[in-house]
Design a protein around this motif. Structure first.
Motif, PDB file in Angstrom:
ATOM      1  N   LEU A   1       0.771  -1.080   0.287  1.00  0.00           N
ATOM      2  CA  LEU A   1       0.115   0.123  -0.097  1.00  0.00           C
ATOM      3  C   LEU A   1       0.975   1.328   0.013  1.00  0.00           C
ATOM      4  N   GLN A   2       0.954   1.933  -1.250  1.00  0.00           N
ATOM      5  CA  GLN A   2       1.998   3.156  -1.351  1.00  0.00           C
ATOM      6  C   GLN A   2       0.929   4.319  -0.878  1.00  0.00           C
ATOM      7  N   MET A   3       1.261   5.081   0.289  1.00  0.00           N
ATOM      8  CA  MET A   3       0.426   6.053   0.823  1.00  0.00           C
ATOM      9  C   MET A   3       1.335   7.386   0.644  1.00  0.00           C
ATOM     10  N   ASP A   4       0.707   8.439   0.068  1.00  0.00           N
ATOM     11  CA  ASP A   4       1.051   9.485  -0.284  1.00  0.00           C
ATOM     12  C   ASP A   4       0.385  10.667   0.005  1.00  0.00           C
ATOM     13  N   SER A   5       0.653  11.748   0.191  1.00  0.00           N
ATOM     14  CA  SER A   5       0.060  13.098   0.565  1.00  0.00           C
ATOM     15  C   SER A   5      -0.629  12.623   1.908  1.00  0.00           C
ATOM     16  N   LEU A   6       0.098  11.984   2.865  1.00  0.00           N
ATOM     17  CA  LEU A   6      -0.604  11.608   4.142  1.00  0.00           C
ATOM     18  C   LEU A   6      -1.143  12.692   4.889  1.00  0.00           C
ATOM     19  N   LYS A   7      -2.217  12.388   5.609  1.00  0.00           N
ATOM     20  CA  LYS A   7      -2.849  13.338   6.632  1.00  0.00           C
ATOM     21  C   LYS A   7      -3.055  13.037   7.881  1.00  0.00           C
ATOM     22  N   PRO A   8      -3.093  13.913   8.980  1.00  0.00           N
ATOM     23  CA  PRO A   8      -3.218  13.396  10.307  1.00  0.00           C
ATOM     24  C   PRO A   8      -4.317  12.316  10.657  1.00  0.00           C
ATOM     25  N   GLU A   9      -5.469  12.472   9.740  1.00  0.00           N
ATOM     26  CA  GLU A   9      -6.565  11.593   9.972  1.00  0.00           C
ATOM     27  C   GLU A   9      -6.103  10.295   9.304  1.00  0.00           C
ATOM     28  N   ASP A  10      -5.129  10.115   8.839  1.00  0.00           N
ATOM     29  CA  ASP A  10      -4.584   8.767   8.177  1.00  0.00           C
ATOM     30  C   ASP A  10      -4.176   7.870   9.497  1.00  0.00           C
ATOM     31  N   THR A  11      -3.578   8.581  10.572  1.00  0.00           N
ATOM     32  CA  THR A  11      -3.022   7.849  11.707  1.00  0.00           C
ATOM     33  C   THR A  11      -4.016   6.745  12.132  1.00  0.00           C
ATOM     34  N   ALA A  12      -3.574   5.452  12.189  1.00  0.00           N
ATOM     35  CA  ALA A  12      -4.243   4.314  12.314  1.00  0.00           C
ATOM     36  C   ALA A  12      -3.355   3.094  12.421  1.00  0.00           C
ATOM     37  N   LEU A  13      -3.947   2.058  12.895  1.00  0.00           N
ATOM     38  CA  LEU A  13      -3.351   0.706  12.684  1.00  0.00           C
ATOM     39  C   LEU A  13      -3.681   0.171  11.458  1.00  0.00           C
ATOM     40  N   TYR A  14      -2.741  -0.300  10.759  1.00  0.00           N
ATOM     41  CA  TYR A  14      -3.319  -0.490   9.443  1.00  0.00           C
ATOM     42  C   TYR A  14      -2.886  -2.066   9.496  1.00  0.00           C
ATOM     43  N   TYR A  15      -3.927  -2.779   9.006  1.00  0.00           N
ATOM     44  CA  TYR A  15      -4.039  -4.420   8.601  1.00  0.00           C
ATOM     45  C   TYR A  15      -4.161  -4.766   7.337  1.00  0.00           C
TER      46      TYR A  15
ATOM     47  N   TRP B   1      -5.894 -12.425   8.295  1.00  0.00           N
ATOM     48  CA  TRP B   1      -5.532 -11.276   8.812  1.00  0.00           C
ATOM     49  C   TRP B   1      -4.185 -11.053   9.362  1.00  0.00           C
ATOM     50  N   GLY B   2      -3.349 -10.021   9.154  1.00  0.00           N
ATOM     51  CA  GLY B   2      -2.233  -9.781   9.787  1.00  0.00           C
ATOM     52  C   GLY B   2      -2.484  -9.139  11.267  1.00  0.00           C
ATOM     53  N   GLN B   3      -1.623  -8.872  11.901  1.00  0.00           N
ATOM     54  CA  GLN B   3      -1.575  -8.083  13.208  1.00  0.00           C
ATOM     55  C   GLN B   3      -1.393  -6.886  13.202  1.00  0.00           C
ATOM     56  N   GLY B   4      -1.000  -6.174  12.107  1.00  0.00           N
ATOM     57  CA  GLY B   4      -1.188  -4.690  12.018  1.00  0.00           C
ATOM     58  C   GLY B   4       0.057  -3.916  12.138  1.00  0.00           C
ATOM     59  N   THR B   5       0.168  -2.793  11.518  1.00  0.00           N
ATOM     60  CA  THR B   5       1.333  -2.030  11.717  1.00  0.00           C
ATOM     61  C   THR B   5       0.893  -0.691  11.823  1.00  0.00           C
ATOM     62  N   GLN B   6       1.552  -0.043  12.833  1.00  0.00           N
ATOM     63  CA  GLN B   6       1.126   1.439  13.215  1.00  0.00           C
ATOM     64  C   GLN B   6       1.466   2.544  12.181  1.00  0.00           C
ATOM     65  N   VAL B   7       0.646   3.351  11.785  1.00  0.00           N
ATOM     66  CA  VAL B   7       0.971   4.482  10.992  1.00  0.00           C
ATOM     67  C   VAL B   7       0.566   5.894  11.767  1.00  0.00           C
ATOM     68  N   THR B   8       1.564   6.641  12.079  1.00  0.00           N
ATOM     69  CA  THR B   8       1.033   7.976  12.639  1.00  0.00           C
ATOM     70  C   THR B   8       1.656   9.156  11.884  1.00  0.00           C
ATOM     71  N   VAL B   9       0.637  10.006  11.760  1.00  0.00           N
ATOM     72  CA  VAL B   9       0.847  11.202  10.712  1.00  0.00           C
ATOM     73  C   VAL B   9       0.841  12.319  11.458  1.00  0.00           C
TER      74      VAL B   9
END
Length: 123
Positions: free
Chosen positions: A81-95, A113-121
């Motif tokens: 998952l390529q994520m560009d122009s990230l915003k604070p509201e994209d902050t989440a645990l991604y599965y 399902w995977g266990q998740g990876t944290q994304v913080t913007v």
């Protein structure tokens, strides 16, 4: 049995980019639709993007259209998952998840399902 492991999360400034990876083992991803979901604190998990087993069909949540790109590499049994122009509201645990159909609104369609990876913007 299919096992999924996410990686690539982290802290990024608003406007920045990240690429999430999901490595599969135990079985081939070839016949599965695969997807990314996310869950922010205090919110329900939501579908972000999915791609069909053939790669011909992709779906995106309205909130990420034009900014995120899903892809798969069946040769390496990996999805991205390529994520560009990230915003604070994209902050989440991604599965990442694998299932029968590319359908973001139905979590039950995904049996693995995977266990998740944290994304913080944040700045």
């Amino acid at each position: 049995q299919l096992q999924l492991v996410e990686s690539g999360g982290g802290l990024v400034q608003p406007g920045g980019s990240l690429t999430l990876s999901c490595a599969a083992s135990g079985s081939s991803l070839d016949y599965y639709a695969i997807a990314w979901f996310r869950q922010a604190p205090g919110k329900e998990r939501e579908g972000v993007s999915c791609i069909s087993s053939t790669g011909r069909t992709t779906n995106y949540a309205d909130s990420v259209k034009g900014r995120f790109t899903i892809s798969r590499d069946n040769a390496t049994n990996t999805m991205y998952l390529q994520m560009d122009s990230l915003k604070p509201e994209d902050t989440a645990l991604y599965y990442c998840a694998a299932g029968g159909v590319c359908f973001l609104s139905l979590e039950k369609a995904y049996g693995y399902w995977g266990q998740g990876t944290q994304v913080t913007v944040s700045s």
